[in-house]
Design a protein around this motif. Sequence first.
Motif, short mmCIF file in Angstrom:
data_model
loop_
_atom_site.label_atom_id
_atom_site.label_comp_id
_atom_site.label_asym_id
_atom_site.label_seq_id
_atom_site.Cartn_x
_atom_site.Cartn_y
_atom_site.Cartn_z
N TRP A 1 0.97 -1.23 0.06
CA TRP A 1 0.05 -0.25 -0.05
C TRP A 1 0.91 1.14 -0.04
N GLU A 2 0.88 2.11 -1.17
CA GLU A 2 1.70 3.30 -1.16
C GLU A 2 0.90 4.36 -1.80
N ILE A 3 0.88 5.44 -1.41
CA ILE A 3 0.04 6.71 -1.55
C ILE A 3 -1.47 6.31 -1.86
N GLY A 4 -2.09 5.55 -1.23
CA GLY A 4 -3.25 5.17 -1.65
C GLY A 4 -3.84 4.20 -2.60
N VAL A 5 -2.57 3.35 -3.06
CA VAL A 5 -2.79 2.35 -4.16
C VAL A 5 -2.09 1.18 -3.69
N TRP A 6 -2.51 0.23 -4.14
CA TRP A 6 -1.98 -1.29 -3.82
C TRP A 6 -0.88 -1.15 -5.13
N GLN A 7 0.50 -1.29 -4.83
CA GLN A 7 1.31 -1.31 -5.95
C GLN A 7 1.91 -2.81 -5.98
N ARG B 1 1.51 -1.89 5.29
CA ARG B 1 0.39 -2.80 4.92
C ARG B 1 0.89 -3.53 3.47
N THR C 1 -4.92 -9.25 3.78
CA THR C 1 -4.49 -8.08 4.03
C THR C 1 -3.64 -8.10 5.59
#
Length: 200
Positions: free
Chosen positions: A91-97, A166, A192
Amino acid sequence: MDYLSVVTFVLLFGQSLQTEYEFFFEDPDIFSDCRNQPIDVIKWREEFDLSDLFTEMHDDVISVSGNVTVNSIWKIDPSDRIELHINTYHWEIGVWQPTVYNLIYKDFCLAMWDNTTYLYNFWSQHIINVDEIKEKCFKVAGTIIYYEDWVNQMVLDVIGPTLYGRFQIELILMAFDNFGKQRPRNVCFQTTCEFRKKKS
């Protein structure tokens, strides 16, 4: 372990020790449906009856008991080979990368009984009816997987970049017939969690 294919160069959940992490689930149910999957992908609760599986979270640790029944949604043959793909997202800057931490178990039904794997140490060693599941795996509808009462408390040894925050772990089960042809539908579920460095 020739049935275990490492998809990327850095994930080695294995015997080479570097950094120990504790693994904490966010959801006491542990697994949920996958996101962004084709409409024909079979969901976790479609293929497995979880009505007799009991999970409870206390202080970030999950207690597990009961049993799981294999349903008949996934049309596969008892002679099929099941392959497990594990894909990890951060979880990075509101997006799952996507991350570099990805694995394939070429023969899932064999790998789950290898006591050198985390698959065994954190899950399948707690199955009570071992002989039946070794024979049937997840391939026969109506099969009941009985669990002893156990506490899901995971510590992982990881080589690679520092883990933090996360993560979402996606697990996809694929079936292949005796000719190596993939069955048309897959089973997908995800969890998660949060990784924290283990305190000395």
